[in-house]
Scaffold this motif. Structure first.
Motif, PDB file in Angstrom:
ATOM      1  N   VAL A 265       0.863  -1.176   0.000  1.00  8.97           N
ATOM      2  CA  VAL A 265       0.000   0.000   0.000  1.00  8.97           C
ATOM      3  C   VAL A 265       0.901   1.227   0.000  1.00  8.97           C
ATOM      4  O   VAL A 265       1.665   1.436   0.945  1.00  8.97           O
ATOM      5  N   GLY A 266       0.814   2.008  -1.068  1.00 11.85           N
ATOM      6  CA  GLY A 266       1.573   3.253  -1.133  1.00 11.85           C
ATOM      7  C   GLY A 266       0.673   4.422  -0.793  1.00 11.85           C
ATOM      8  O   GLY A 266      -0.537   4.352  -1.015  1.00 11.85           O
ATOM      9  N   SER A 267       1.247   5.496  -0.272  1.00 17.33           N
ATOM     10  CA  SER A 267       0.408   6.661   0.052  1.00 17.33           C
ATOM     11  C   SER A 267       1.067   7.936  -0.449  1.00 17.33           C
ATOM     12  O   SER A 267       2.278   7.997  -0.645  1.00 17.33           O
ATOM     13  N   SER A 268       0.232   8.928  -0.658  1.00 10.74           N
ATOM     14  CA  SER A 268       0.732  10.213  -1.161  1.00 10.74           C
ATOM     15  C   SER A 268      -0.279  11.300  -0.828  1.00 10.74           C
ATOM     16  O   SER A 268      -1.487  11.071  -0.853  1.00 10.74           O
TER      17      SER A 268
ATOM     18  N   ILE B  54      -2.728   9.759  -7.129  1.00  9.56           N
ATOM     19  CA  ILE B  54      -2.729   8.300  -7.210  1.00  9.56           C
ATOM     20  C   ILE B  54      -1.412   7.821  -7.814  1.00  9.56           C
ATOM     21  O   ILE B  54      -0.794   6.881  -7.308  1.00  9.56           O
ATOM     22  N   GLU B  55      -0.951   8.490  -8.860  1.00 10.03           N
ATOM     23  CA  GLU B  55       0.305   8.084  -9.493  1.00 10.03           C
ATOM     24  C   GLU B  55       1.468   8.212  -8.511  1.00 10.03           C
ATOM     25  O   GLU B  55       2.357   7.349  -8.463  1.00 10.03           O
ATOM     26  N   ASP B  56       1.457   9.265  -7.721  1.00 16.62           N
ATOM     27  CA  ASP B  56       2.553   9.466  -6.772  1.00 16.62           C
ATOM     28  C   ASP B  56       2.562   8.369  -5.704  1.00 16.62           C
ATOM     29  O   ASP B  56       3.629   7.927  -5.268  1.00 16.62           O
TER      30      ASP B  56
ATOM     31  N   ILE C  42       1.602   5.325  -6.206  1.00  8.99           N
ATOM     32  CA  ILE C  42       2.148   4.146  -6.893  1.00  8.99           C
ATOM     33  C   ILE C  42       3.671   4.258  -6.993  1.00  8.99           C
ATOM     34  O   ILE C  42       4.401   3.316  -6.644  1.00  8.99           O
ATOM     35  N   HIS C  43       4.152   5.403  -7.450  1.00  9.13           N
ATOM     36  CA  HIS C  43       5.608   5.604  -7.563  1.00  9.13           C
ATOM     37  C   HIS C  43       6.288   5.345  -6.216  1.00  9.13           C
ATOM     38  O   HIS C  43       7.322   4.692  -6.143  1.00  9.13           O
ATOM     39  N   SER C  44       5.669   5.874  -5.176  1.00 12.88           N
ATOM     40  CA  SER C  44       6.269   5.787  -3.846  1.00 12.88           C
ATOM     41  C   SER C  44       6.374   4.342  -3.362  1.00 12.88           C
ATOM     42  O   SER C  44       7.405   3.929  -2.817  1.00 12.88           O
ATOM     43  N   ALA C  45       5.306   3.564  -3.572  1.00 21.27           N
ATOM     44  CA  ALA C  45       5.342   2.161  -3.125  1.00 21.27           C
ATOM     45  C   ALA C  45       6.391   1.378  -3.901  1.00 21.27           C
ATOM     46  O   ALA C  45       7.104   0.540  -3.339  1.00 21.27           O
ATOM     47  N   ILE C  46       6.508   1.658  -5.178  1.00 23.51           N
ATOM     48  CA  ILE C  46       7.473   0.924  -6.000  1.00 23.51           C
ATOM     49  C   ILE C  46       8.909   1.321  -5.638  1.00 23.51           C
ATOM     50  O   ILE C  46       9.799   0.469  -5.571  1.00 23.51           O
ATOM     51  N   ALA C  47       9.110   2.588  -5.355  1.00 24.95           N
ATOM     52  CA  ALA C  47      10.453   3.029  -4.948  1.00 24.95           C
ATOM     53  C   ALA C  47      10.855   2.356  -3.635  1.00 24.95           C
ATOM     54  O   ALA C  47      11.984   1.867  -3.493  1.00 24.95           O
ATOM     55  N   GLU C  48       9.918   2.315  -2.681  1.00 27.26           N
ATOM     56  CA  GLU C  48      10.213   1.680  -1.391  1.00 27.26           C
ATOM     57  C   GLU C  48      10.526   0.198  -1.590  1.00 27.26           C
ATOM     58  O   GLU C  48      11.472  -0.347  -1.027  1.00 27.26           O
TER      59      GLU C  48
ATOM     60  N   SER D 269      11.633  -1.295  -4.206  1.00 24.93           N
ATOM     61  CA  SER D 269      12.860  -1.537  -4.965  1.00 24.93           C
ATOM     62  C   SER D 269      14.120  -1.418  -4.110  1.00 24.93           C
ATOM     63  O   SER D 269      15.199  -1.815  -4.536  1.00 24.93           O
TER      64      SER D 269
END
Lengths: 71, 71, 71, 71, 71, 71, 71, 71, 71, 71, 71, 71
Positions: K13-16, K20-22, K24-30, K32
């Motif tokens: 679960v990503g949050s921003s 919504i895109e941010d 998603i980016h944030s969860a994927i960065a974490e 990775s």
């Protein structure tokens, strides 16, 4: 009367050590021992048991449909 | 005992050349020949056959619920 | 033959004035009067009746699975 | 070859001011103008527009299936 | 402002002794007594009561949508 | 332009007397006669016809995706 | 005739390196090259490719609806 | 008129530190303060908060149905 | 009492000419005019209108949850 | 303690050039390299890649369950 | 071996506070930071917290898939 | 950074001879042995084993969510 055919559906789980198709065949063969006129099946779920890191049984849940006699 | 009524549900497919309601009526009438105390139905799916560009049969899948006698 | 066990599933609704677990126990006890070798259950739906602002009955829809004898 | 019949499904929305069945009939009639051999339909969704507190149109989303010629 | 119209959806159950369409009409008529500007409906579920082996009531659960005034 | 590739999905039903995989292969082969650049498939539903207590046809509903040329 | 408008729905996948909205815009622009009178879209699924720990493409599956001409 | 009873459904989340049933009872009690004639509930979702490795609250989302007065 | 907080959920549709997030913001702003203590939202569905081959409005259906005062 | 066994589920995607069963076998074999006591699997999704109008890989998403050691 | 690539999927679960895109980016960065070779994501759910009548955080549940090394 | 908290979700199955709540408590207690900061759970599925016509174990599949440290 042919304008009002009624069908009944049963939910079964077939199993096989070899394949998904064999699990389906097996459930339908077993069902056909007691039910006449089975006309179709629908796969609901596919799962299985694992023993020693290998698939021991495929288990396929399916619905089978048959026409109620006299309908 | 009344605090623990148990119901059973059956899945049927009724058909009709005229309407969705008629397919439902037909399945329930057929079911009531062999099962007593049917109390409710739930429509699961509506589909049908087409012949020569026209609906030949409406086919309605429904679940019917009845109280298990003695429960 | 053990490689081809077949199971049948029935859909029941158990009810109880006290709890969800009691409604499940009740449906399985009723089912076991007429069906042998019931092996598992799956909760499908939980609902209930309300009378005078209080839960009168919990109603739990469940599927039960049993091995078809001889399979 | 008959062992390998292939069907295609299209998603349509039919509408009618009078009934759900009429919306289904209408979509199938329209579809049959350009597609041959439509064999079945499946209702996906039923909704409609309301004007002045009354149903102005029933809108039925359905899938229709037809055999690809030559398959 | 017209770029930001907001709608609210309510969930209703209409009933009728005669047809699915009549149950929909009935729920929308009842709803329109207290809510203005109802614009669409979506059928969620169709079920009914059975008495003496016949459909006593069709019960249709539907969502209705209306624009919030001033939005 | 490569940043905006667009794909279209079609829904097909393949059939086979022998296996689920063969029904998938068959539908894709039929589809590839008229559509270029099919890139993937997704199984939506598996069912089949039963004749004389045996599976006569496996029927697999699948979606296939292909890139729209020039996108 | 206006009482029987029929719509067809297509399933598309749009992609974009920047945003979900851009993937939607892109799919609709591509679709409008060959289909007239597209009236609405419905998002079915949102996913994407990741390269080097970053989103390379957003991929949005959507259905678009258009009125069949002459209906 | 009794042939056209209309019901409204509300979606609530009840919580309890002790049990799922208690969360249901609590939501229905709260609802009954402002709504008359609540007749049934349907559990939609069960979840909860965890604090220090223990369940702090069970949270049960449910729909409650009540007859619209005068319908 | 804090052990028995009860929440209510409403279903709304927000719209925006620019983005999905803007449609969500807009629905929540409109809702907050009449409801206090809105605590969370859940996106149910994303769709939109298309005019002249372009997205005219994004329409986002969402549920919003708020604590019932005094619970 | 045996009354409180706890299981964990992992989501995997297996692939195979030949069959669905082979993709399942392959994912379970890979998983068993690092996880002990895998007891069951559930198929979540079946899809695949197509190259030159032929299935290049079957891709099966499955969940596998194993008992947490010491539970 | 390349014919039997196996992938694993994780649920995040990503949050921003912004989009919504941010989230998603944030969860994927974490993700990775600890997982190599993440290849795709699938959005499962979009929701968020509301504070003072405004969106405080978008929360996006997504699954990410990566190839198991050595498979 | 607090604007970009990331959570991970795990899927577990807890079991208990006595109740659904006890199966949930048990899975969370087991999970908390190895994972810190578990914040919430979601029930996915409830089922169980039956022995001699009685529930031997309730089995509850749940997802648990915890914040990734440092996110």
């Amino acid at each position: 009367m042919s304008d009002h055919r009624t069908y009944k559906k049963l939910e079964l789980v077939g199993s096989s050590t070899t394949s998904i198709e064999d699990a389906i065949h097996s459930a339908i063969a077993e069902c056909s021992k007691s039910v006449k006129n089975v006309e179709w099946f629908e796969v609901v779920d596919t799962r299985g048991h694992i023993v020693d890191g290998k698939v021991a049984h495929f288990q396929v849940t399916l619905k089978v449909g048959f026409r109620i006699e006299g309908s």
